[in-house]
Design an enzyme around this catalytic site. Structure first.
Site, mmCIF file in Angstrom:
data_model
loop_
_atom_site.group_PDB
_atom_site.id
_atom_site.type_symbol
_atom_site.label_atom_id
_atom_site.label_comp_id
_atom_site.label_asym_id
_atom_site.label_seq_id
_atom_site.Cartn_x
_atom_site.Cartn_y
_atom_site.Cartn_z
ATOM 1 N N ASN A 1 0.725 -1.275 0.087
ATOM 2 C CA ASN A 1 -0.112 -0.052 -0.057
ATOM 3 C C ASN A 1 0.963 1.413 -0.160
ATOM 4 O O ASN A 1 0.508 2.379 -0.380
ATOM 5 C CB ASN A 1 -0.957 0.165 1.191
ATOM 6 C CG ASN A 1 -0.481 -0.170 2.615
ATOM 7 O OD1 ASN A 1 0.530 -0.769 2.602
ATOM 8 N ND2 ASN A 1 -0.928 0.436 3.489
ATOM 9 N N GLU B 1 5.669 -4.359 12.053
ATOM 10 C CA GLU B 1 4.697 -3.444 11.693
ATOM 11 C C GLU B 1 3.462 -3.865 11.268
ATOM 12 O O GLU B 1 3.434 -4.175 9.886
ATOM 13 C CB GLU B 1 5.258 -2.294 10.991
ATOM 14 C CG GLU B 1 6.596 -1.590 11.595
ATOM 15 C CD GLU B 1 6.310 -0.916 13.020
ATOM 16 O OE1 GLU B 1 5.425 -0.759 13.265
ATOM 17 O OE2 GLU B 1 7.421 -0.522 13.763
ATOM 18 N N CYS C 1 -2.435 0.973 7.181
ATOM 19 C CA CYS C 1 -2.733 0.674 8.394
ATOM 20 C C CYS C 1 -3.225 1.375 9.588
ATOM 21 O O CYS C 1 -4.184 1.019 10.426
ATOM 22 C CB CYS C 1 -1.377 -0.006 8.771
ATOM 23 S SG CYS C 1 -0.159 1.475 8.795
HETATM 24 P P1 NAD Z 1 0.710 -9.067 3.357
HETATM 25 O O1 NAD Z 1 1.109 -9.460 4.713
HETATM 26 O O2 NAD Z 1 0.124 -10.068 2.613
HETATM 27 O O3 NAD Z 1 2.197 -8.955 2.646
HETATM 28 C C1 NAD Z 1 3.388 -8.269 3.249
HETATM 29 C C2 NAD Z 1 4.813 -8.988 2.600
HETATM 30 O O4 NAD Z 1 4.971 -9.939 3.419
HETATM 31 C C3 NAD Z 1 4.515 -8.986 0.944
HETATM 32 O O5 NAD Z 1 5.997 -8.548 0.380
HETATM 33 C C4 NAD Z 1 4.325 -10.551 0.919
HETATM 34 O O6 NAD Z 1 4.972 -11.088 -0.340
HETATM 35 C C5 NAD Z 1 5.300 -10.829 2.230
HETATM 36 N N1 NAD Z 1 4.999 -12.407 2.473
HETATM 37 C C6 NAD Z 1 3.815 -13.231 2.329
HETATM 38 N N2 NAD Z 1 3.668 -14.312 2.858
HETATM 39 C C7 NAD Z 1 5.142 -14.501 3.437
HETATM 40 C C8 NAD Z 1 5.686 -15.437 4.140
HETATM 41 N N3 NAD Z 1 5.298 -16.458 4.519
HETATM 42 N N4 NAD Z 1 7.226 -15.068 4.388
HETATM 43 C C9 NAD Z 1 7.891 -14.089 4.129
HETATM 44 N N5 NAD Z 1 7.116 -12.841 3.452
HETATM 45 C C10 NAD Z 1 5.891 -13.230 3.245
HETATM 46 O O7 NAD Z 1 0.307 -7.529 3.514
HETATM 47 P P2 NAD Z 1 -0.353 -6.593 2.284
HETATM 48 O O8 NAD Z 1 -1.517 -7.150 1.761
HETATM 49 O O9 NAD Z 1 0.940 -6.310 1.227
HETATM 50 O O10 NAD Z 1 -0.496 -5.400 3.231
HETATM 51 C C11 NAD Z 1 -1.391 -5.005 3.927
HETATM 52 C C12 NAD Z 1 -1.493 -5.162 5.474
HETATM 53 O O11 NAD Z 1 -0.128 -4.565 5.701
HETATM 54 C C13 NAD Z 1 -2.376 -4.752 6.263
HETATM 55 O O12 NAD Z 1 -2.445 -5.731 7.182
HETATM 56 C C14 NAD Z 1 -1.643 -3.431 6.598
HETATM 57 O O13 NAD Z 1 -2.285 -3.138 8.052
HETATM 58 C C15 NAD Z 1 -0.252 -3.620 6.874
HETATM 59 N N6 NAD Z 1 0.647 -2.673 7.077
HETATM 60 C C16 NAD Z 1 1.112 -2.249 8.278
HETATM 61 C C17 NAD Z 1 1.741 -0.948 8.280
HETATM 62 C C18 NAD Z 1 2.594 -0.702 9.525
HETATM 63 O O14 NAD Z 1 3.524 0.295 9.683
HETATM 64 N N7 NAD Z 1 1.991 -0.960 10.628
HETATM 65 C C19 NAD Z 1 2.074 -0.166 7.107
HETATM 66 C C20 NAD Z 1 1.532 -0.491 5.821
HETATM 67 C C21 NAD Z 1 0.542 -1.815 5.826
#
Ligand code: NAD
Length: 483
Positions: free
Chosen positions: A162, A257, A291
């Protein structure tokens, strides 16, 4: 600029001098969430690619990164900031192309990226240590101890879709400011902005292996977080993936995060116009995909009717459309399945007694900005993270004190940020004490994040803190020289 101007074909991944050419079967096509057109292509890394990349990052750390002076680290990052500044508009368009975010917001994100880089560059010059006397018992040594903060080595970073630029900068900049090397796996839906940043870093003078990118999803991600040479895993993304990574990254430092369900609380003495404006910007911006958005809104019953009328009138006027059109207020969700899931949850909430005030309709991956009232406390719209343009509003009455409001605001497994609109100091102090979050913003929304300050959550929202100063601490360890 035409679509073709932005298409980036990255068929190979440089690992040192060796170009690893990805076979056709392991190419990842990046498609615009708006019209499905191809924006670029990246190669998917195998476990062997991940190993080579981390080995090179480790060598670059030992031979180059940890030997740079603070001034040299400053120079590199400051030069990077100049190059990003030069490329502001193409970078903003690339963010909009690959993520569907409207161009106004993409420009803000690039501006933030420049500031993060400049502030990290400046901070690189202020890395120091502490001095202690060793003569603290009857045993006199005559020694003085210098406590240095030294870099860890290879940092592994994994980012979500995002914020393709700012989440990436919050990892690369503190890692390089403190003398580490970094291997980054950006989100498979939006990796192209990170690719461009890595290219600009090379142009600024970074050697091979200082900041390497690997692409793909779960498999390369798991190979990265379990690699023995990785010292810290810095992850931003969803709660389930964060928990999985925490279980895999044994004997490594970890920063998580994760998601949030941030409450915004509006008291009866609040400036209504201001609160309505912030609620709209911070719930429907980025099509609700952030988030720390306003995910649940609690409004005092004395002002609830006026607040809701004012808010719904303005939400109905929001315009969805092409992310590159200056007039669009919101773009599509990242994929149709995400929009379908939210539509299903809205319909279920209505079946359970919620009242839909506006929105609720879906066209492919566009979901209309949606406002509901009377959503049950145990409904998924109140309990789970809602990653889209959906706002449940609930009334509260503080006549009998604040306990019930605090219970409801804390009533999810998340604890990222919270926001409060009031002038009452007693209320501010009590909510700051009792809300289970990393931050409380007063007369501002939960999306406000100051990039230098500690950012992160409690409960399922994460572990550790980001923000330039906090991340620089997490990415270094103390080493003592007694002399
Ligand atoms: P996601 O958890 O689906 O993916 C995030 C990353 O993790 C991607 O690069 C993905 O390829 C990788 N990934 C997936 N499975 C994995 C595994 N088993 N091992 C290692 N890497 C893996 O999240 P998304 O849909 O891309 O983003 C949305 C989420 O991110 C929401 O929950 C949002 O709240 C959160 N977010 C948090 C913050 C924060 O700073 N707290 C900021 C932005 C987004």
């Amino acid at each position: 600029m035409q679509q073709a101007d932005i298409i980036r074909q990255i068929y190979s991944q440089d690992i040192g001098n060796e170009a690893i050419f990805a076979p056709m079967s392991t190419k990842l096509e990046i498609l615009s969430p708006f019209d499905g057109q191809k924006v670029g292509t990246v190669p998917v890394a195998t476990a062997a690619d991940v190993d080579k990349t981390v080995q090179l990052a480790h060598k670059t750390f030992r031979d180059w990164a940890c030997r740079r002076t603070p001034f040299e680290r400053y120079q590199l990052l400051d030069h990077l900031a100049d190059l990003i500044e030069r490329e502001q508009e193409p970078l903003a368009r690339l963010i909009s192309q690959e993520s569907g975010k409207v161009i106004r917001e993409s420009r803000i994100e690039v501006g933030r990226g420049i500031q993060i880089t400049r502030m990290g560059a400046e901070q690189a010059r202020h890395t120091g240590g502490e001095l202690y006397s060793c003569d603290v018992t009857s045993r006199q040594t005559g020694l003085t101890a210098q406590v240095h903060r030294v870099p860890l080595g290879v940092i592994a970073a994994i980012t979500p879709f995002n914020f393709p630029l700012s989440t990436v900068m919050h990892k690369i900049i503190p890692a390089l400011a403190t003398g580490n090397s970094i291997v980054l796996k950006p989100a498979p839906a939006t990796p192209l902005t990170a690719v461009r940043i890595a290219e600009l870093l090379k142009e600024a003078g970074a050697p091979d292996g200082l900041c390497s990118l690997i692409h793909g999803d779960k498999e390369p991600g798991e190979a990265l977080v379990t690699h023995p040479l990785v010292r810290l895993v810095s992850f931003t993304g969803s709660v389930p993936v964060g928990k999985k990574i925490a279980s895999l990254a044994t004997m490594k430092r970890i920063t998580l995060e994760l998601g949030g369900s941030d409450p915004m609380i509006v008291f009866d003495d609040a400036d209504l116009h201001h609160a309505v404006k912030i609620a709209i910007e911070q719930r429907f911006g980025t099509a609700g995909q952030r988030c720390n958005a306003v995910k649940r809104l609690f409004v005092h019953k004395q002002i609830a009717a006026d607040f809701i009328v004012m808010l719904v009138g303005r939400v109905k006027a929001l315009r969805g459309g092409d992310p590159l059109d200056e007039k669009s207020d919101y773009g599509p969700l990242i994929r149709e399945s995400a929009a379908i899931e939210l539509e299903t949850r809205i319909n279920q909430a209505v079946k359970n007694g919620a009242r839909l005030l506006c929105g609720g309709k879906r066209t492919k991956n566009f979901l209309e900005p949606t406002v509901l009232v009377n959503v049950a406390e145990n409904d998924s719209l109140m309990q789970q993270e809602t990653f889209g343009p959906v706002l449940p509003i609930a009334e509260f009455d503080a006549a009998d004190g604040l306990d019930d409001l605090i219970r409801r605001a804390n009533g999810t497994s998340y604890g990222l940020q919270a926001s409060l609109f009031t002038q009452r100091l007693d209320v501010i102090k009590r909510l700051f004490r009792d809300l289970e979050t990393g931050t409380l913003n007063v007369n501002e929304g939960p999306s406000l994040r100051i990039d230098t300050l500690p950012f992160g959550g409690v409960k399922d929202s994460g572990l550790g803190r980001e923000g330039i100063y906090a991340a620089m601490r997490e990415m270094t360890e103390e080493k003592v020289l007694a002399l």
